[in-house]
Scaffold this motif. Structure first.
Motif, PDB file in Angstrom:
ATOM      1  N   MET A 162       0.825  -1.184   0.000  1.00  0.00           N
ATOM      2  CA  MET A 162       0.000   0.000   0.000  1.00  0.00           C
ATOM      3  C   MET A 162       0.873   1.252   0.000  1.00  0.00           C
ATOM      4  O   MET A 162       0.638   2.176  -0.756  1.00  0.00           O
ATOM      5  N   GLY A 163       1.888   1.305   0.860  1.00  0.00           N
ATOM      6  CA  GLY A 163       2.762   2.461   0.942  1.00  0.00           C
ATOM      7  C   GLY A 163       3.510   2.696  -0.350  1.00  0.00           C
ATOM      8  O   GLY A 163       3.757   3.843  -0.750  1.00  0.00           O
ATOM      9  N   LEU A 164       3.879   1.622  -1.012  1.00  0.00           N
ATOM     10  CA  LEU A 164       4.597   1.724  -2.285  1.00  0.00           C
ATOM     11  C   LEU A 164       3.728   2.413  -3.334  1.00  0.00           C
ATOM     12  O   LEU A 164       4.208   3.259  -4.095  1.00  0.00           O
ATOM     13  N   ILE A 165       2.453   2.099  -3.365  1.00  0.00           N
ATOM     14  CA  ILE A 165       1.533   2.710  -4.328  1.00  0.00           C
ATOM     15  C   ILE A 165       1.374   4.198  -4.043  1.00  0.00           C
ATOM     16  O   ILE A 165       1.448   5.022  -4.950  1.00  0.00           O
ATOM     17  N   VAL A 166       1.169   4.552  -2.783  1.00  0.00           N
ATOM     18  CA  VAL A 166       0.983   5.962  -2.399  1.00  0.00           C
ATOM     19  C   VAL A 166       2.226   6.783  -2.758  1.00  0.00           C
ATOM     20  O   VAL A 166       2.127   7.873  -3.336  1.00  0.00           O
ATOM     21  N   VAL A 167       3.404   6.262  -2.432  1.00  0.00           N
ATOM     22  CA  VAL A 167       4.646   6.974  -2.724  1.00  0.00           C
ATOM     23  C   VAL A 167       4.794   7.204  -4.222  1.00  0.00           C
ATOM     24  O   VAL A 167       5.175   8.294  -4.667  1.00  0.00           O
ATOM     25  N   ASN A 168       4.475   6.207  -5.010  1.00  0.00           N
ATOM     26  CA  ASN A 168       4.643   6.353  -6.449  1.00  0.00           C
ATOM     27  C   ASN A 168       3.566   7.237  -7.082  1.00  0.00           C
ATOM     28  O   ASN A 168       3.816   7.869  -8.104  1.00  0.00           O
ATOM     29  N   ILE A 169       2.398   7.318  -6.492  1.00  0.00           N
ATOM     30  CA  ILE A 169       1.384   8.274  -6.961  1.00  0.00           C
ATOM     31  C   ILE A 169       1.864   9.702  -6.696  1.00  0.00           C
ATOM     32  O   ILE A 169       1.762  10.576  -7.562  1.00  0.00           O
ATOM     33  N   ILE A 170       2.415   9.936  -5.516  1.00  0.00           N
ATOM     34  CA  ILE A 170       2.981  11.256  -5.197  1.00  0.00           C
ATOM     35  C   ILE A 170       4.124  11.578  -6.157  1.00  0.00           C
ATOM     36  O   ILE A 170       4.225  12.700  -6.665  1.00  0.00           O
ATOM     37  N   ALA A 171       4.968  10.609  -6.430  1.00  0.00           N
ATOM     38  CA  ALA A 171       6.085  10.817  -7.357  1.00  0.00           C
ATOM     39  C   ALA A 171       5.570  11.146  -8.763  1.00  0.00           C
ATOM     40  O   ALA A 171       6.127  12.007  -9.445  1.00  0.00           O
ATOM     41  N   LEU A 172       4.510  10.485  -9.183  1.00  0.00           N
ATOM     42  CA  LEU A 172       3.925  10.758 -10.498  1.00  0.00           C
ATOM     43  C   LEU A 172       3.373  12.187 -10.565  1.00  0.00           C
ATOM     44  O   LEU A 172       3.579  12.891 -11.562  1.00  0.00           O
ATOM     45  N   ILE A 173       2.706  12.627  -9.512  1.00  0.00           N
ATOM     46  CA  ILE A 173       2.189  13.997  -9.458  1.00  0.00           C
ATOM     47  C   ILE A 173       3.340  14.998  -9.528  1.00  0.00           C
ATOM     48  O   ILE A 173       3.259  15.999 -10.256  1.00  0.00           O
ATOM     49  N   MET A 174       4.421  14.728  -8.804  1.00  0.00           N
ATOM     50  CA  MET A 174       5.584  15.618  -8.849  1.00  0.00           C
ATOM     51  C   MET A 174       6.195  15.640 -10.252  1.00  0.00           C
ATOM     52  O   MET A 174       6.606  16.697 -10.736  1.00  0.00           O
ATOM     53  N   PHE A 175       6.237  14.506 -10.924  1.00  0.00           N
ATOM     54  CA  PHE A 175       6.778  14.428 -12.277  1.00  0.00           C
ATOM     55  C   PHE A 175       5.940  15.254 -13.247  1.00  0.00           C
ATOM     56  O   PHE A 175       6.468  16.008 -14.072  1.00  0.00           O
ATOM     57  N   ILE A 176       4.627  15.115 -13.145  1.00  0.00           N
ATOM     58  CA  ILE A 176       3.726  15.889 -14.007  1.00  0.00           C
ATOM     59  C   ILE A 176       3.893  17.387 -13.739  1.00  0.00           C
ATOM     60  O   ILE A 176       3.948  18.185 -14.684  1.00  0.00           O
ATOM     61  N   LEU A 177       4.034  17.762 -12.482  1.00  0.00           N
ATOM     62  CA  LEU A 177       4.259  19.160 -12.123  1.00  0.00           C
ATOM     63  C   LEU A 177       5.559  19.680 -12.739  1.00  0.00           C
ATOM     64  O   LEU A 177       5.598  20.804 -13.273  1.00  0.00           O
ATOM     65  N   ALA A 178       6.602  18.878 -12.705  1.00  0.00           N
ATOM     66  CA  ALA A 178       7.884  19.280 -13.296  1.00  0.00           C
ATOM     67  C   ALA A 178       7.748  19.484 -14.797  1.00  0.00           C
ATOM     68  O   ALA A 178       8.275  20.454 -15.357  1.00  0.00           O
ATOM     69  N   ILE A 179       7.021  18.598 -15.470  1.00  0.00           N
ATOM     70  CA  ILE A 179       6.824  18.740 -16.921  1.00  0.00           C
ATOM     71  C   ILE A 179       6.017  19.988 -17.240  1.00  0.00           C
ATOM     72  O   ILE A 179       6.355  20.749 -18.154  1.00  0.00           O
ATOM     73  N   VAL A 180       4.965  20.247 -16.471  1.00  0.00           N
ATOM     74  CA  VAL A 180       4.136  21.441 -16.688  1.00  0.00           C
ATOM     75  C   VAL A 180       4.966  22.706 -16.518  1.00  0.00           C
ATOM     76  O   VAL A 180       4.860  23.646 -17.314  1.00  0.00           O
ATOM     77  N   VAL A 181       5.811  22.742 -15.492  1.00  0.00           N
ATOM     78  CA  VAL A 181       6.656  23.918 -15.260  1.00  0.00           C
ATOM     79  C   VAL A 181       7.614  24.108 -16.433  1.00  0.00           C
ATOM     80  O   VAL A 181       7.816  25.242 -16.896  1.00  0.00           O
ATOM     81  N   PHE A 182       8.198  23.045 -16.948  1.00  0.00           N
ATOM     82  CA  PHE A 182       9.098  23.156 -18.107  1.00  0.00           C
ATOM     83  C   PHE A 182       8.348  23.680 -19.336  1.00  0.00           C
ATOM     84  O   PHE A 182       8.854  24.521 -20.071  1.00  0.00           O
ATOM     85  N   VAL A 183       7.163  23.168 -19.584  1.00  0.00           N
ATOM     86  CA  VAL A 183       6.395  23.565 -20.760  1.00  0.00           C
ATOM     87  C   VAL A 183       5.966  25.025 -20.664  1.00  0.00           C
ATOM     88  O   VAL A 183       6.013  25.764 -21.654  1.00  0.00           O
ATOM     89  N   LEU A 184       5.555  25.443 -19.473  1.00  0.00           N
ATOM     90  CA  LEU A 184       5.064  26.809 -19.302  1.00  0.00           C
ATOM     91  C   LEU A 184       6.173  27.822 -19.020  1.00  0.00           C
ATOM     92  O   LEU A 184       5.902  29.027 -19.004  1.00  0.00           O
ATOM     93  N   ALA A 185       7.372  27.355 -18.806  1.00  0.00           N
ATOM     94  CA  ALA A 185       8.473  28.267 -18.472  1.00  0.00           C
ATOM     95  C   ALA A 185       8.856  29.085 -19.694  1.00  0.00           C
ATOM     96  O   ALA A 185       9.150  28.556 -20.753  1.00  0.00           O
ATOM     97  N   ASP A 186       8.835  30.396 -19.507  1.00  0.00           N
ATOM     98  CA  ASP A 186       9.233  31.270 -20.603  1.00  0.00           C
ATOM     99  C   ASP A 186      10.428  32.134 -20.206  1.00  0.00           C
ATOM    100  O   ASP A 186      10.877  32.976 -20.969  1.00  0.00           O
ATOM    101  N   SER A 187      10.907  31.884 -19.026  1.00  0.00           N
ATOM    102  CA  SER A 187      12.077  32.647 -18.569  1.00  0.00           C
ATOM    103  C   SER A 187      13.069  31.686 -17.916  1.00  0.00           C
ATOM    104  O   SER A 187      12.769  30.523 -17.661  1.00  0.00           O
ATOM    105  N   MET A 188      14.224  32.216 -17.628  1.00  0.00           N
ATOM    106  CA  MET A 188      15.268  31.411 -16.989  1.00  0.00           C
ATOM    107  C   MET A 188      14.838  30.979 -15.583  1.00  0.00           C
ATOM    108  O   MET A 188      15.145  29.861 -15.162  1.00  0.00           O
ATOM    109  N   ALA A 189      14.110  31.838 -14.874  1.00  0.00           N
ATOM    110  CA  ALA A 189      13.636  31.495 -13.524  1.00  0.00           C
ATOM    111  C   ALA A 189      12.695  30.298 -13.577  1.00  0.00           C
ATOM    112  O   ALA A 189      12.749  29.407 -12.724  1.00  0.00           O
TER     113      ALA A 189
END
Length: 192
Positions: free
Chosen positions: A1-28
């Motif tokens: 159960m814990g393994l599933i929860v951890v990997n769901i959180i990791a997947l959400i963080m991964f999607i967030l990282a991709i969204v930030v890269f796609v929407l990033a228009d500046s160096m910051a």
């Protein structure tokens, strides 16, 4: 159960990282994306390793059984293991790390872990077709019961000495020493 929860959180963080890269228009924005990516990678690796290494021996033993053939032995071994592990806080807080009693406790924990590992190995390699008597597993249970019995006597005597220093009887100290020697010899004879 814990393994599933951890990997769901990791997947959400991964999607967030991709969204930030796609929407990033500046160096910051790119730097924030890189930081989120690094945090995601570290979180994913550390959390998964921690969960996989941290699986308790009791869970591993239950997972190794097929059907309900060894339920009584598994319950007995789990109870022994949990009995020994339940005293860890007492030994950590009340007994000096380098002392003989603390070393003896660590040896007893290793023996309990070894018993669990041996039981897992036996259950995984058991002949479920001809179903011979599980003599080896029964012997592990008997040895574990004796180890826990002696360990309980040792802990009881240690607590009594700690709480009744004014009425310390040297015979009692001799009993504790004899109990420790007996346990040390039992742990060594069981393969430590």
């Amino acid at each position: 159960m814990g393994l599933i929860v951890v990997n769901i959180i990791a997947l959400i963080m991964f999607i967030l990282a991709i969204v930030v890269f796609v929407l990033a228009d500046s160096m910051a924005g790119i730097i924030i994306g890189v930081v989120i990516s690094i945090v995601w990678l570290m979180f994913t690796i550390i959390a998964n390793v921690h969960i996989l290494k941290g699986r308790r021996s009791t869970e591993k033993l239950k997972d190794s059984a097929r059907g309900h053939l060894f339920d009584a032995q598994i319950e007995r071994l789990n109870r022994q293991y949990e009995s020994i592990m339940s005293r860890e806080e007492y030994f950590r807080e009340n007994v000096d790390e380098g002392s003989g009693v603390r070393i003896l406790y660590e040896d007893i924990k290793k023996q309990a872990q070894s018993n669990m590992d041996s039981a897992i190995g036996f259950i995984q390699t058991y002949d479920y077709y001809t179903r011979p008597q599980p003599v080896y597993l029964d012997n592990l249970c008997r040895q574990g019961d004796e180890l826990v019995r002696k360990f309980n006597i040792l802990v009881e005597k240690m607590v009594d000495i700690d709480t009744n220093l004014s009425s310390l009887d040297m015979k009692y100290v001799d009993d504790v020493i004899e109990c420790m020697n007996s346990m040390r010899q039992d742990v060594r004879s069981q393969g430590m």
